[in-house]
Design a protein around this motif. Structure first.
Motif, short mmCIF file in Angstrom:
data_model
loop_
_atom_site.label_atom_id
_atom_site.label_comp_id
_atom_site.label_asym_id
_atom_site.label_seq_id
_atom_site.Cartn_x
_atom_site.Cartn_y
_atom_site.Cartn_z
N ARG A 82 24.03 57.97 26.87
CA ARG A 82 25.04 57.37 26.70
C ARG A 82 24.61 56.24 27.91
O ARG A 82 23.06 56.14 29.06
CB ARG A 82 25.96 58.06 27.57
N GLY A 83 25.46 54.57 27.17
CA GLY A 83 25.55 53.48 28.18
C GLY A 83 26.97 53.81 28.87
O GLY A 83 27.99 53.54 27.86
N GLU A 84 27.10 52.97 30.13
CA GLU A 84 28.55 52.94 30.82
C GLU A 84 28.59 50.93 31.06
O GLU A 84 27.78 50.85 32.06
CB GLU A 84 28.79 53.59 31.86
N LEU A 85 29.32 50.46 29.91
CA LEU A 85 29.51 49.15 30.53
C LEU A 85 30.71 48.63 31.40
O LEU A 85 31.52 49.37 31.08
CB LEU A 85 30.14 49.03 28.98
N HIS A 86 30.08 47.69 32.57
CA HIS A 86 30.37 47.79 33.60
C HIS A 86 31.19 46.11 33.73
O HIS A 86 30.41 45.45 32.94
CB HIS A 86 29.77 47.60 35.32
N LEU A 87 32.74 46.03 33.71
CA LEU A 87 33.01 44.45 33.62
C LEU A 87 34.24 43.88 34.70
O LEU A 87 34.19 45.13 35.01
CB LEU A 87 33.09 44.51 31.88
N THR A 88 34.13 43.03 34.25
CA THR A 88 35.08 42.65 35.15
C THR A 88 36.23 41.56 34.48
O THR A 88 36.15 41.27 33.81
CB THR A 88 34.31 41.76 36.41
N ALA A 89 37.81 41.81 35.15
CA ALA A 89 38.81 41.15 33.89
C ALA A 89 39.72 40.54 34.95
O ALA A 89 40.16 40.99 36.21
CB ALA A 89 39.95 42.34 33.46
N GLY A 90 39.44 39.11 35.09
CA GLY A 90 40.61 38.70 36.07
C GLY A 90 40.51 36.64 35.64
O GLY A 90 39.58 36.35 35.22
N SER A 139 37.88 53.53 32.20
CA SER A 139 38.75 53.48 34.21
C SER A 139 38.30 52.32 34.60
O SER A 139 37.96 51.16 34.04
CB SER A 139 37.49 54.07 34.91
N VAL A 140 39.48 52.07 35.17
CA VAL A 140 39.62 51.06 34.97
C VAL A 140 40.36 50.50 36.76
O VAL A 140 41.32 51.21 37.38
CB VAL A 140 41.53 50.97 34.96
N GLY A 141 40.07 49.14 37.70
CA GLY A 141 39.87 49.94 38.85
C GLY A 141 40.85 48.97 39.43
O GLY A 141 42.43 48.78 39.02
N ALA A 142 41.55 48.74 41.24
CA ALA A 142 42.58 48.40 41.50
C ALA A 142 42.61 47.66 41.38
O ALA A 142 41.68 46.11 41.59
CB ALA A 142 43.29 49.04 42.85
N LEU A 143 43.96 46.40 41.70
CA LEU A 143 43.50 44.86 41.30
C LEU A 143 43.16 44.17 42.63
O LEU A 143 43.73 44.68 43.80
CB LEU A 143 45.04 43.97 40.95
N GLN A 144 42.54 43.58 42.49
CA GLN A 144 41.82 42.48 43.13
C GLN A 144 42.11 41.16 44.09
O GLN A 144 41.99 40.57 42.31
CB GLN A 144 40.67 42.63 43.98
N THR A 145 42.79 40.76 44.75
CA THR A 145 42.92 39.00 44.68
C THR A 145 42.24 38.43 45.93
O THR A 145 42.08 38.86 47.27
CB THR A 145 44.43 39.04 45.16
N HIS A 146 42.25 37.31 46.13
CA HIS A 146 42.12 36.15 46.88
C HIS A 146 41.70 34.83 47.26
O HIS A 146 41.79 34.70 46.08
CB HIS A 146 40.12 36.13 46.74
N SER A 147 42.19 34.83 47.99
CA SER A 147 42.39 32.78 48.35
C SER A 147 41.43 32.20 49.59
O SER A 147 41.12 32.99 50.34
CB SER A 147 44.08 33.07 48.78
N HIS A 196 43.62 30.77 43.89
CA HIS A 196 44.08 32.29 43.80
C HIS A 196 42.85 32.63 43.28
O HIS A 196 42.56 31.91 42.07
CB HIS A 196 45.06 32.47 43.58
N SER A 197 42.11 33.67 42.82
CA SER A 197 42.10 34.69 42.03
C SER A 197 42.36 35.92 42.12
O SER A 197 42.78 36.84 42.73
CB SER A 197 40.45 34.92 42.66
N ALA A 198 42.34 35.95 41.13
CA ALA A 198 42.95 38.39 40.59
C ALA A 198 41.74 38.83 40.38
O ALA A 198 41.43 37.48 38.88
CB ALA A 198 44.43 38.50 40.58
N SER A 199 41.12 39.91 40.17
CA SER A 199 40.13 40.98 39.36
C SER A 199 40.40 42.28 39.44
O SER A 199 41.41 42.81 39.96
CB SER A 199 38.69 40.52 40.39
N VAL A 200 40.08 42.45 38.55
CA VAL A 200 39.88 44.14 37.95
C VAL A 200 38.70 44.72 37.95
O VAL A 200 38.63 43.86 36.15
CB VAL A 200 41.50 44.72 37.44
N PRO A 201 38.27 45.50 38.11
CA PRO A 201 36.92 46.26 37.48
C PRO A 201 37.30 47.61 36.70
O PRO A 201 38.01 48.46 36.26
CB PRO A 201 35.90 47.10 38.37
N VAL A 202 36.25 47.29 35.40
CA VAL A 202 36.73 48.10 34.47
C VAL A 202 34.93 48.70 34.05
O VAL A 202 34.09 48.01 34.31
CB VAL A 202 37.19 47.67 32.90
N SER A 203 35.03 49.83 33.68
CA SER A 203 33.71 51.00 33.35
C SER A 203 34.49 51.45 31.35
O SER A 203 35.58 51.98 32.04
CB SER A 203 33.48 51.68 33.49
#
Length: 222
Positions: free
Chosen positions: A17-25, A63-71, A86-93
């Motif tokens: 199996r393969g687990e794809l890791h990506l980031t939404a933001g 899985s969907v991780g927590a929202l992370q922000t950075h300024s 400002h940036s906002a991102s959420v890790p997803v796999s």
């Protein structure tokens, strides 16, 4: 005569199996808009992943991780302070057993604004992992005994009997060793995002997963 040896065994197995890791933001000058756009993107992506992981779907979990922000305040080449960004991102796999479907999903994600592909973690199932570790451990013991017997015969003896078998560093009186006696290397590779990717453009070819076991032993030659 006592003989101390180490045995090692390595297995190479095709991943299951393969687990794809990506980031939404997103990022921008308006923090509220950046966060809102990220939440909207993740909400839509989550709904899509729910369908993919439904019964008889091509994916098994996500899985969907927590929202992370950075300024931060960027500077230009002249050292001038620019407006706050400002940036906002959420890790997803998401995990797939069907690698063709994984490739197609990765291609679709690569063409979507706000999604950045990370890497694919190639894995064995839990059952296969246990079996591989047991097989590697048993083969390491066989190799340790074989090495001890070669030494014994070279010294004029005819057989060996095991006194102790242990993971590295655990033999009685042996100094502790760093590292793990059993190691599983999960193959993974980076992936880059791009606009307007052909749905069939990404052809994923997983590397083998390497499982290695090391055993230390003491044998008595006779």
């Amino acid at each position: 005569m006592q003989i101390s040896v180490a045995g090692e065994s390595t297995l190479r197995l095709a991943p299951e199996r393969g687990e794809l890791h990506l980031t939404a933001g997103f990022e921008g000058e308006d923090k509220h808009q950046v966060v809102e756009a990220t939440v909207t993107l993740v909400t839509g992506l989550s709904a899509e992943l729910e369908e993919l992981t439904a019964e008889d779907g091509p994916a098994s979990r996500f899985s969907v991780g927590a929202l992370q922000t950075h300024s931060w305040r960027p500077q230009n080449d002249l050292g001038q302070i620019l407006p706050m960004r400002h940036s906002a991102s959420v890790p997803v796999s998401v995990r797939f057993e069907d690698f063709a479907e994984l490739s197609r999903f990765a291609s679709r994600c690569a063409g979507r604004k706000g999604l950045t592909l990370g890497h694919v973690e190639w894995q064995l199932t839990e059952t296969s992992t246990r079996q591989a570790r047991d097989t590697a451990s048993a083969a390491a013991v066989v190799q340790a005994r074989s090495r001890a017997l070669v030494m014994a015969k070279a010294a004029g003896f005819t057989y060996v009997m095991p006194n102790e078998l242990a993971d590295p560093g655990l033999l009685v009186g042996a100094p502790p060793e760093g590292g793990r006696p059993m190691e599983m290397m999960r193959a993974s590779g980076p992936m880059g995002g791009a606009e307007q990717i052909d749905p069939d453009a990404i052809d994923l070819r997983p590397d083998d997963i390497v499982v290695t076991a090391v055993v230390h032993g003491r044998f008595t030659a006779g």
